[in-house]
Design an enzyme around this catalytic site. Sequence first.
Site, PDB file in Angstrom:
ATOM      1  N   SER A   1      -0.408  -1.426   6.553  1.00  0.00           N
ATOM      2  CA  SER A   1      -0.682  -1.491   5.112  1.00  0.00           C
ATOM      3  C   SER A   1      -1.323  -2.806   4.702  1.00  0.00           C
ATOM      4  O   SER A   1      -1.842  -2.921   3.589  1.00  0.00           O
ATOM      5  CB  SER A   1       0.612  -1.273   4.317  1.00  0.00           C
TER       6      SER A   1
ATOM      7  N   LYS B   1       6.642  -2.649  -3.270  1.00  0.00           N
ATOM      8  CA  LYS B   1       5.652  -3.718  -3.122  1.00  0.00           C
ATOM      9  C   LYS B   1       5.217  -4.255  -4.487  1.00  0.00           C
ATOM     10  O   LYS B   1       5.126  -5.472  -4.698  1.00  0.00           O
ATOM     11  CB  LYS B   1       4.446  -3.200  -2.345  1.00  0.00           C
TER      12      LYS B   1
END
Length: 750
Positions: free
Chosen positions: A620, A663
């Site tokens: 990611s 996140k």
Amino acid sequence: MLKYNNTSEIKELECILGQERAIEAMEIGLKIDNPSYNIYIAGDSGTGKTTYALNALKNYASNKSSHKDWCYVNNFECSREPIVIELERGMGKVFQKDIEKLIETLLDELRDTFESEDFELSKNQLLEDYDIEKEALLKKIKKYGEEKGFKLKNSKVGMVFVPIKEKEEEYNKDDEESEAEFYKVKRELENMAIQVVYKIRDLEDDAKEAILDLEEEVGKYVVDPHVEALKEKYNEYDKVKTYLDCIRDDILEYIYLFYLDEDELKEKYDRDHFNRYKVNLFVDNGNEKLNSSAPVVVEINPSPSNLFGKAEYDYLNGNFKTDFTKILPGAVHKANGGYLVLYVDQLLRYALSWDMLKRTMQSGMISVDTQTAIKPENMPLNMKIILIGSNYMYNLLYSYDADFSKYFKIFVDFDNEMDKSEYNEDGIVKFIAHQCNKNNLKHFTYDAVQEVIKFSTRLSGDKSKLSTQFNKVMEIIIEGNAYSKIRDTEYIEREDVKKAIQERRKRLNRIESKMDESLDKGFTLIETEGSKVGVINGLSVLNMGEYSFGRPSRITVTTSPGNGGIVNIEREVNMSGPIHSKGVLILGGYLSENFAQEFPLSLNAYICFEQNYGGIDGDSASGAELYALLSALSEVPIKQNIAATGSINQKGDIQVVGGITEKIEGFYYTCKKKGLNNEQGVIIPRNNSRNLILDDEVNEAISDGKFHIYTADRIEEAVEILTGVKFEEIRDKVKEKLHKFSKIQRPAKL
């Protein structure tokens, strides 16, 4: 949707939610009556797979009646190999009591019979006949001896002849010829005495045999009617009739034991002799409340003995002793005719159990794990086995155990999420109502339920989904009830649910708090303002058991001429997982296609996650790494107030990533600690928008323009957001830098 003020007005849930595929698979698996179609149920913990499985089995078991009673009895031909007998439900206990009653009755009747006057008269008559014949023989030889001058006497060595005194003197006066005659007559009489002794012994044997025949005839007269009555009662069971014949023959063989008193029996004979006539009611299905319901057995500790039974033993005079009466059943025997439920993680702890279970399915016969000298007869297998475990264990067994796919052909896969439809939301309402009634909890208000549904959505990580991990939902229900009690409210309200969620996070976020403290003290270097070349705030998720949270990580890139390519510093020191390493290698593919078509790609680029001490994995951050690399090559600074997440492919597309909610929240709270300036935000893949289930504070900050979320499909879009410069301009600068590196590396022409 359902209309209600609180869940006390709602009808309880009657089925499992969101598992239509699993339910269909389970139904067909239970309907197929084939020994190869056993069932493996997989799914995450808390999805309700075990509860559903047991309820489904209970329903099917109520309509199944193939289970029987099983008994072990003595094998009179070979006591080491006990015989198993199958009986209809409830008949096992009847059979056991019938045999017990038979032996008790015969003990009484035979003792009475052998102590009766008629038997004694018959026995005495036989003995009297023997005595008459014996006396006749003795009288005859005695008379003959006297005629020859000898008298018959008994001694320690048997019958001997001694001369009568008068005859002895007569012999002594004679000459040698007379003396020889004396010894000749004596030897003749002694030989006759020996013959008489043998004849008497034969008479004794005949008398004993006659008495035994008399006892057997009397015994048959007493025993046969009882045995024949039982054979008539169990006429449908050939094994029982054969066994009764064996009992009858054995009783007649040892009939003398039946008329001894107890003290004499214990003193002279084996005190356990009569155990041979007992019936070991091995599996008793006659005690069920509903006799038509097949057994459903759940074994949580599937050791070999718990699954396949065992034989107990006694320690006597330095020896271990066991017999068929000490054989105990295991879960497999108890479940025969029904269903056996096992947990895979527990089963595979016992390699022998798994091997024995496979052999049982292969042979179609159930053995007893006695580990002793006795070898009980096996019983035929007639049951369905249900394994409950994870998808991971299913894949391992399917891939590495060739026998697994032969005998577990039905895969029931429980999903960890379901569509966020009105039907499923109503189902959660009914689930809450059911749990409140079942556990005597306060009921939920409408707003409180909506908060639980939001929590379920967050667990799924998708706006259009709900989680099927009902154990997590149940925890919030119970804890919300506790906070409602503290506030002393009639119903559980939204505030109680939010409090339960917040406090739960507080109990689990120690590591997160330590990281926040490190950020406050300046130990962790993260900037949320200004711009820097080759530096970007990447986003990652840390998993701490059941709790996960997002953290920004500073990613730096430096470049120089060379042929080393892109160097992943984490990989060089073995702190990078394979997926992260793959993501870094993809950067080289992107650069080659977009910037190295006219000249060789010659550079050294070093990528590092700063202050990373625990390793890293996942792709990611590959997007953020590329943005920092382009910044380093173009020397265009990146805004530090914007963090980025998203994986990339070699063509420049930005791909979805996991943990997007954590996140974003992680960077938001970092910015909040450093000071919000209304310009901070996060770049995410556009397709990740459906995964945003942010908490109320972050949503409010976004609505008020204090925090921003940018979405992008392509590298070009993200770079322009991060730098404020057109991508074409950055692309030209990168190309120029790489061309320069290539010239430096290219050897000069002479």
